[in-house]
Design a protein around this motif. Structure first.
Motif, PDB file in Angstrom:
ATOM      1  N   THR A   1      44.073  19.172  31.137  1.00  0.00           N
ATOM      2  CA  THR A   1      42.912  18.553  31.783  1.00  0.00           C
ATOM      3  C   THR A   1      42.094  17.702  30.815  1.00  0.00           C
ATOM      4  O   THR A   1      41.128  17.061  31.232  1.00  0.00           O
ATOM      5  N   GLU A   2      42.479  17.660  29.548  1.00  0.00           N
ATOM      6  CA  GLU A   2      41.815  16.749  28.600  1.00  0.00           C
ATOM      7  C   GLU A   2      42.231  15.299  28.856  1.00  0.00           C
ATOM      8  O   GLU A   2      41.569  14.375  28.409  1.00  0.00           O
ATOM      9  N   VAL A   3      43.327  15.105  29.580  1.00  0.00           N
ATOM     10  CA  VAL A   3      43.806  13.760  29.902  1.00  0.00           C
ATOM     11  C   VAL A   3      42.934  13.189  31.015  1.00  0.00           C
ATOM     12  O   VAL A   3      42.799  13.811  32.074  1.00  0.00           O
ATOM     13  N   PRO A   4      42.327  12.025  30.798  1.00  0.00           N
ATOM     14  CA  PRO A   4      41.511  11.420  31.852  1.00  0.00           C
ATOM     15  C   PRO A   4      42.310  11.263  33.144  1.00  0.00           C
ATOM     16  O   PRO A   4      43.451  10.789  33.130  1.00  0.00           O
ATOM     17  N   GLY A   5      41.713  11.710  34.246  1.00  0.00           N
ATOM     18  CA  GLY A   5      42.365  11.627  35.546  1.00  0.00           C
ATOM     19  C   GLY A   5      43.038  12.915  35.973  1.00  0.00           C
ATOM     20  O   GLY A   5      43.458  13.038  37.127  1.00  0.00           O
ATOM     21  N   ILE A   6      43.170  13.879  35.066  1.00  0.00           N
ATOM     22  CA  ILE A   6      43.809  15.148  35.426  1.00  0.00           C
ATOM     23  C   ILE A   6      42.746  16.238  35.511  1.00  0.00           C
ATOM     24  O   ILE A   6      42.108  16.574  34.518  1.00  0.00           O
ATOM     25  N   GLY A   7      42.588  16.753  36.718  1.00  0.00           N
ATOM     26  CA  GLY A   7      41.698  17.880  36.959  1.00  0.00           C
ATOM     27  C   GLY A   7      42.523  19.099  37.310  1.00  0.00           C
ATOM     28  O   GLY A   7      43.760  19.085  37.206  1.00  0.00           O
ATOM     29  N   PRO A   8      41.877  20.178  37.757  1.00  0.00           N
ATOM     30  CA  PRO A   8      42.602  21.415  38.088  1.00  0.00           C
ATOM     31  C   PRO A   8      43.694  21.230  39.149  1.00  0.00           C
ATOM     32  O   PRO A   8      44.777  21.794  39.024  1.00  0.00           O
ATOM     33  N   ALA A   9      43.424  20.427  40.182  1.00  0.00           N
ATOM     34  CA  ALA A   9      44.427  20.242  41.242  1.00  0.00           C
ATOM     35  C   ALA A   9      45.660  19.510  40.709  1.00  0.00           C
ATOM     36  O   ALA A   9      46.794  19.907  40.997  1.00  0.00           O
ATOM     37  N   ALA A  10      45.451  18.471  39.932  1.00  0.00           N
ATOM     38  CA  ALA A  10      46.581  17.734  39.355  1.00  0.00           C
ATOM     39  C   ALA A  10      47.337  18.609  38.360  1.00  0.00           C
ATOM     40  O   ALA A  10      48.570  18.579  38.315  1.00  0.00           O
ATOM     41  N   ALA A  11      46.609  19.396  37.571  1.00  0.00           N
ATOM     42  CA  ALA A  11      47.257  20.293  36.604  1.00  0.00           C
ATOM     43  C   ALA A  11      48.171  21.274  37.321  1.00  0.00           C
ATOM     44  O   ALA A  11      49.291  21.549  36.858  1.00  0.00           O
ATOM     45  N   LYS A  12      47.710  21.781  38.456  1.00  0.00           N
ATOM     46  CA  LYS A  12      48.517  22.726  39.233  1.00  0.00           C
ATOM     47  C   LYS A  12      49.791  22.045  39.745  1.00  0.00           C
ATOM     48  O   LYS A  12      50.874  22.619  39.668  1.00  0.00           O
ATOM     49  N   LYS A  13      49.675  20.819  40.252  1.00  0.00           N
ATOM     50  CA  LYS A  13      50.846  20.096  40.757  1.00  0.00           C
ATOM     51  C   LYS A  13      51.840  19.795  39.645  1.00  0.00           C
ATOM     52  O   LYS A  13      53.051  19.894  39.844  1.00  0.00           O
ATOM     53  N   LEU A  14      51.345  19.425  38.471  1.00  0.00           N
ATOM     54  CA  LEU A  14      52.245  19.134  37.350  1.00  0.00           C
ATOM     55  C   LEU A  14      52.987  20.380  36.880  1.00  0.00           C
ATOM     56  O   LEU A  14      54.112  20.280  36.380  1.00  0.00           O
ATOM     57  N   ALA A  15      52.380  21.539  37.045  1.00  0.00           N
ATOM     58  CA  ALA A  15      52.990  22.801  36.596  1.00  0.00           C
ATOM     59  C   ALA A  15      54.025  23.340  37.582  1.00  0.00           C
ATOM     60  O   ALA A  15      54.748  24.281  37.267  1.00  0.00           O
ATOM     61  N   GLU A  16      54.095  22.749  38.774  1.00  0.00           N
ATOM     62  CA  GLU A  16      55.031  23.218  39.795  1.00  0.00           C
ATOM     63  C   GLU A  16      56.416  22.621  39.583  1.00  0.00           C
ATOM     64  O   GLU A  16      56.588  21.667  38.845  1.00  0.00           O
ATOM     65  N   GLY A  17      57.394  23.208  40.275  1.00  0.00           N
ATOM     66  CA  GLY A  17      58.751  22.670  40.264  1.00  0.00           C
ATOM     67  C   GLY A  17      59.716  23.500  39.452  1.00  0.00           C
ATOM     68  O   GLY A  17      59.411  24.624  39.034  1.00  0.00           O
ATOM     69  N   GLU A  18      60.880  22.928  39.263  1.00  0.00           N
ATOM     70  CA  GLU A  18      61.917  23.575  38.469  1.00  0.00           C
ATOM     71  C   GLU A  18      61.432  23.699  37.030  1.00  0.00           C
ATOM     72  O   GLU A  18      60.662  22.852  36.557  1.00  0.00           O
ATOM     73  N   PRO A  19      61.890  24.706  36.292  1.00  0.00           N
ATOM     74  CA  PRO A  19      61.425  24.880  34.907  1.00  0.00           C
ATOM     75  C   PRO A  19      61.550  23.632  34.038  1.00  0.00           C
ATOM     76  O   PRO A  19      60.667  23.350  33.234  1.00  0.00           O
ATOM     77  N   ASP A  20      62.614  22.865  34.214  1.00  0.00           N
ATOM     78  CA  ASP A  20      62.797  21.642  33.419  1.00  0.00           C
ATOM     79  C   ASP A  20      61.779  20.560  33.744  1.00  0.00           C
ATOM     80  O   ASP A  20      61.599  19.623  32.973  1.00  0.00           O
ATOM     81  N   ASP A  21      61.145  20.661  34.908  1.00  0.00           N
ATOM     82  CA  ASP A  21      60.242  19.615  35.372  1.00  0.00           C
ATOM     83  C   ASP A  21      58.775  20.068  35.385  1.00  0.00           C
ATOM     84  O   ASP A  21      57.915  19.343  35.861  1.00  0.00           O
ATOM     85  N   GLN A  22      58.496  21.247  34.866  1.00  0.00           N
ATOM     86  CA  GLN A  22      57.129  21.742  34.820  1.00  0.00           C
ATOM     87  C   GLN A  22      56.423  21.186  33.584  1.00  0.00           C
ATOM     88  O   GLN A  22      56.976  21.198  32.489  1.00  0.00           O
ATOM     89  N   VAL A  23      55.207  20.711  33.792  1.00  0.00           N
ATOM     90  CA  VAL A  23      54.396  20.189  32.700  1.00  0.00           C
ATOM     91  C   VAL A  23      53.083  20.965  32.712  1.00  0.00           C
ATOM     92  O   VAL A  23      52.329  20.902  33.678  1.00  0.00           O
TER      93      VAL A  23
END
Length: 179
Positions: free
Chosen positions: A78-100
Motif C-alpha cells: 500500500t506504499e505504492v500510490p494508487g494501491i489501497g486495501p482493496a487493491a492489495a487484496k485483489k493483487l494477493a488473490e489467485g494462483e500462488p505464482d500470480d499472487q503479489v
C-alpha cells in the motif's frame, strides 16, 4: 505458464465479443436478455481495450508520486500510490505464482512483463507499460491503474534508466506551445 496474460488474445477476444453482441442486438434486439453481469464484464473488457495506460489519467499528485520515487521501499504494497486495501487484496488473490503481496513482488512482476524479447522484436517502454496496465486490470484492479503503472515505472527507471520513457506520452500540443 497458464497464469500469464496474453494481451493480444484479450484484445482480440473483446473485439470479437463486442462484434458478436452488436450483431445479435441489431438482429434480434436481445439486449434485455443478456444477464447484467455479462454486460458489465463485456463493458469492462471493451473499456480496457479502448483505454490502456495513460499517465495523464493518474489522479495521484505530483508530490505524492515524487515522494514514492525518492523513498526507500519498505515492502508494504500500500506504499505504492494508487494501491489501497482493496487493491492489495485483489493483487494477493489467485494462483500462488500470480499472487503479489508486497512492493518487491509488484516491481518483479513489472520487470517480468518487460519481455519476452526475440531476435526480431524487443519489448519497449510503451508496450511494457501497456502489458503491466492490462495485467493489473486482469487482476481486478479497477481504479488507479495508470497511477500504479506510473509509480512503479518511475521507481524502476530510477535504478534502471531507460525502462520508462515518459516522453512517449507528451502531447503534440505541448511541443507546439514550446516552439
Amino acid at each position: 505458464t497458464n497464469n500469464s496474460i496474453d494481451i493480444a488474445n484479450l484484445i482480440e477476444t473483446s473485439h470479437l465479443i463486442s462484434f458478436i453482441l452488436a450483431e445479435e442486438k441489431r438482429r434480434r434486439s436481445i439486449d434485455d436478455t443478456i444477464p447484467h453481469t455479462i454486460k458489465n464484464n463485456i463493458h469492462r473488457i471493451a473499456t480496457m481495450v479502448e483505454t490502456g495506460y495513460d499517465p495523464k489519467r493518474s489522479k495521484v499528485s505530483d508530490d505524492t508520486m515524487a515522494d514514492f520515487v525518492r523513498a526507500t521501499i519498505k515492502g508494504d504494497i500500500t506504499e505504492v500510490p494508487g494501491i489501497g486495501p482493496a487493491a492489495a487484496k485483489k493483487l494477493a488473490e489467485g494462483e500462488p505464482d500470480d499472487q503479489v503481496t508486497n512492493t518487491y513482488q509488484l516491481i518483479g512482476k513489472f520487470l517480468m512483463l518487460k519481455g519476452p524479447d526475440s531476435a526480431d522484436s524487443k519489448v519497449e517502454s510503451y508496450e511494457h507499460c501497456e502489458k503491466f496496465w492490462f495485467w493489473l486490470a486482469a487482476k481486478g484492479i479497477s481504479s488507479h491503474r495508470s497511477a500504479i503503472v506510473k509509480a512503479i515505472a518511475q521507481k524502476v527507471n530510477g535504478t534502471m534508466p531507460g525502462v520508462y520513457d515518459a516522453s512517449l506520452y507528451d502531447d503534440d500540443d505541448d511541443e507546439q506551445e514550446e516552439e
